[in-house]
Design a protein around this motif. Structure first.
Motif: not given
Length: 318
Positions: A52-54, A220-224
């Motif tokens: 969520x933060x990312x 993490x890359x997908x979320x960003x």
């Protein structure tokens, strides 16, 4: 002189009563059960908070808004994470189920005694292919910008981590086939064989760690990327989901946002005589207001930052 009475020999001692159970044992068992449930839950909450933060940082960084100024709560970050990881999470679960089914069928077919030679060959090929993919994809995590052959965008972001994940999966499948093949003869195996099995188990644990880290890196890359894409989508759509804002100011507000209507109300409008219509509220902090302009069909990321003090008054509507 009277003779002393003969005393009977001591008989077997009666068994001492069992000590009553400790009153703290039920509570200890309850705490152990709670720990089994709370530990995975803590990990899940930590991952949701991180994603969520990312997502939030990537979304607001597209407009130049520092997330440190927003002072969002933990609940706000947790609420944003499910929509960001829904698709990749279901995709990973589906792929994990498919891998488990394939491994189960392969272990059943190759676990027969007459398939020992073929099982050894398949194990060797899977292990070699998996380690080759891991060695080929792992350095990309550190030298990603030096890959001119991969185009910019999603392909360059996800090919390295997916390559490592695929290689770790194939190598882990080889370890499972190797261990399942020698399960029947493991009881009578010599110490050297048992040592080899322990080394294979350690290798499987390391491969699971590599698989977990590569999938975490890819998520993490997908979320960003999802946060940036959502920001560009909102900008292209004119921020229709953001609340409308009419700004009343004591002094003229210089800006370059397109589509903003200005009106000078004069002395009849009181101290807040300058009116600006067409803004949308992108974010609000205790000290600042981040406004964007609503221009249907035109992508605009012009950001107007106003102090949240007595120099301006804002009317907000859905």
């Amino acid at each position: 002189m009277p003779e002393p009475h003969e005393q009977p020999p001591p008989g077997p001692r009666a068994a001492e009563p069992a000590a009553p159970p400790s009153p703290s044992s039920p509570s200890r068992a309850f705490l152990e059960k709670v720990a089994y449930i709370a530990a995975p839950g803590t990990i899940v909450l930590g991952l949701l908070y991180y994603f969520g933060t990312t997502y939030t940082q990537a979304y607001y960084a597209t407009f130049g808004v520092p997330t440190a100024d927003l002072q969002l709560s933990v609940e706000a970050y947790l609420v944003r994470s499910p929509s960001a990881i829904f698709f990749p999470l279901w995709l990973l679960l589906f792929c994990g189920l498919a891998v488990l089914l394939v491994l189960g069928c392969a272990g059943r077919l190759l676990g027969r005694p007459e398939q020992r030679a073929r099982r050894g060959a398949v194990t060797g090929w899977l292990l070699a292919a998996g380690l080759l993919l891991v060695l080929a994809g792992f350095p990309v995590f550190f030298w990603e910008d030096r890959l001119p052959r991969l185009p910019e965008g999603w392909l360059r972001q996800f090919v390295p981590c997916l390559t490592v994940a695929l290689g770790a999966t194939l190598a882990f499948a080889a370890v499972q086939l190797r261990l399942s093949g020698g399960a029947d003869a493991r009881d009578g195996a010599d110490p050297g064989q048992r040592t080899a099995d322990r080394l294979w188990l350690a290798a499987g644990a390391l491969l699971l760690g590599v698989l977990t880290m590569s999938l975490f890196f890819g998520m993490a890359r997908y979320v960003a990327a999802a946060g940036r894409v959502e920001a560009m989508k909102d900008a292209k759509g004119g921020y229709v989901s953001s609340p409308r804002a009419v700004v009343y100011s004591r002094v003229p507000v210089p800006h370059h946002a397109p589509g903003i209507l200005f009106d000078d109300l004069g002395s009849a409008g009181g101290p807040y005589r300058y009116q600006y219509r067409g803004f949308r509220v992108l974010a609000k902090t205790p000290a600042r207001l981040y406004l964007v302009s609503h221009v249907p069909g035109r992508k605009s990321r012009s950001l107007v930052v106003l102090p949240d003090d007595n120099t301006v008054r804002i009317e907000i509507s859905p």
